[in-house]
Design an enzyme around this catalytic site. Structure first.
Site, PDB file in Angstrom:
ATOM      1  N   THR A 155       0.828  -1.208   0.000  1.00  0.00           N
ATOM      2  CA  THR A 155       0.000   0.000   0.000  1.00  0.00           C
ATOM      3  C   THR A 155       0.859   1.253   0.000  1.00  0.00           C
ATOM      4  OG1 THR A 155      -1.902  -1.057   1.063  1.00  0.00           O
ATOM      5  CG2 THR A 155      -1.676   1.326   1.357  1.00  0.00           C
TER       6      THR A 155
ATOM      7  N   SER B  59       4.960  -6.703  -1.979  1.00  0.00           N
ATOM      8  CA  SER B  59       4.735  -6.836  -0.539  1.00  0.00           C
ATOM      9  C   SER B  59       5.198  -8.200  -0.054  1.00  0.00           C
ATOM     10  CB  SER B  59       3.248  -6.644  -0.230  1.00  0.00           C
ATOM     11  OG  SER B  59       2.992  -6.788   1.147  1.00  0.00           O
TER      12      SER B  59
ATOM     13  N   CYS C  70      -8.595  -6.973   2.211  1.00  0.00           N
ATOM     14  CA  CYS C  70      -8.515  -5.555   2.611  1.00  0.00           C
ATOM     15  C   CYS C  70      -9.883  -4.889   2.653  1.00  0.00           C
ATOM     16  CB  CYS C  70      -7.589  -4.796   1.666  1.00  0.00           C
ATOM     17  SG  CYS C  70      -5.897  -5.417   1.672  1.00  0.00           S
TER      18      CYS C  70
END
Length: 385
Positions: A70, A197, A322
């Site tokens: 993010t 990530s 999410c």
């Protein structure tokens, strides 16, 4: 436990944890310190940077560590936007991006930027002609995800990169779901910025990275110290960085073998799931991540399926982790043309090398009666009969 939610997160591997442990215990030096304990941490960070660069086939000087995918998305998009606003204020993205991209673009719209959200076809792929038509003289950035986190569709990244290069527009891709699942060679792709990530490929949570091609004009997202060559201030998470480096090294080793194994599991699951009446496969059958399955069961709620599967120790999802707190149907499923009532009945299964055909058989034996039980309670199903 039967874990089929590897797009949400993955368990940290033993080899990764082993590599991290010294930096959580005895080797705790600040990497900015000049004494030996600090230099030890600096050396570990440099090694991890090299590991990431080798996995992506790029220069280690082009890798910057962040705290998440993010943050990487935010930095890439805002950094290019603010760093190039003198050239233009127009950005192109797609309607099925992760919210880390979509919400960043919505924020920039409030700051005076204009954003074009490309539609996708029924298989979840953008049309190249739509991209070409959307480009304007003031377009400064194209941000299209490598692979979708819900339906697994893999976008035509090579073609997008060629167009971006031809038009002299920066190209960012959110590759959080792609790393460790498909081979990515940055020397063969015209990508200027790439987000990743660690926890998506058996690394630790709280660590990510952003690839920024040499020469790309990007403003800082954060301001403070001189870490990461002055571009990303904050005391380095040495253990997390070491874990990310080791994880990506392991995740990209023998990736063709891994891809073949996951495809076999995927196809076996899809073939059997589609035998359940009124079941729809979401996303392109071929142009998708090797371990991704996403289906909709008509007339029922996806969350009800998950709760019943959980009673049998099965972990799955109905969409992005999410947005799991939201009652709204997936924006991705709506974008591919599904009506609200069908989009609510989605089930996402994402496999890893740890999963087996026998585990999938366990799921397949349980699922049909669960679906039928929920349909028997559904007013929509009773109306359709």
């Amino acid at each position: 436990m039967y874990y089929f939610d590897n797009s949400a997160t993955t368990p940290i591997s033993e080899k990764v944890l082993e590599a991290m442990m010294p930096y959580l215990t005895s080797s705790y030096g600040n990497a900015s310190s000049i004494y030996s304990l600090g230099r030890e941490s600096r050396k570990a960070i440099d090694k991890a940077r090299d590991q990431v660069a080798k996995a992506l086939n790029c220069d280690s000087k082009e890798i910057y560590f962040t705290n998440s995918g993010t943050e990487s998305d935010n930095w890439a998009i805002k950094g290019v936007a603010y760093g190039n606003k003198d050239k233009g204020k127009h950005i192109i993205t797609s309607s099925i991006e992760h919210h880390a991209v979509l919400h960043t673009c919505k924020y920039l719209e409030k700051q005076g930027f204009e954003v074009t959200y490309l539609p996708v076809n029924k298989n979840g792929l953008i049309e190249i002609k739509d991209l070409i038509e959307a480009i304007r003289p003031d377009t400064i950035l194209i941000s299209i995800m490598y692979a979708n986190n819900e339906i697994g569709t893999v976008q035509p990244i090579e073609e997008i990169g060629e167009i971006a290069k031809e038009k002299n527009i920066y190209f960012h891709t959110d590759a959080v779901q792609a790393i460790g699942n498909i081979d990515i060679d940055l020397q063969k792709l015209n990508i200027d910025l790439l987000s990743l990530s660690g926890h998506k490929f058996n690394g630790p949570k709280g660590i990510g990275a952003l690839y920024i091609k040499n020469g790309t004009k990007v403003e800082n997202l954060l301001h403070g110290g001189s870490q990461e060559k002055g571009k990303r201030p904050s005391t380095e998470n040495v253990a997390g960085i070491v874990g990310l480096g080791k994880a990506i090294e392991l995740a990209t080793k023998d990736i063709a073998k891994k891809e073949k194994y996951l495809k076999n599991l995927r196809e076996y699951a899809i073939e059997n799931l589609l035998e359940i009446p009124n079941t729809i496969l979401n996303g392109d059958r071929e142009k998708r991540l090797p371990g991704n399955v996403n289906v909709c069961f008509e007339y029922i709620e996806g969350e009800s399926i998950l709760l019943m599967l959980d009673q049998h120790n099965i972990c799955a999802s109905s969409g992005s982790a999410c947005t799991s707190g939201s009652l709204d149907p997936s924006h991705v499923l709506l974008a591919i043309g599904l009506p609200h009532e069908i989009a609510h009945g989605s089930l996402r299964l994402t496999f890893s090398e740890r999963n087996t055909k026998e585990e999938i058989d366990y799921l397949l034996n349980l699922l049909p009666p669960i679906i039928q039980r929920l349909r028997d309670m559904s007013p929509l199903y009773n109306q359709a009969k």
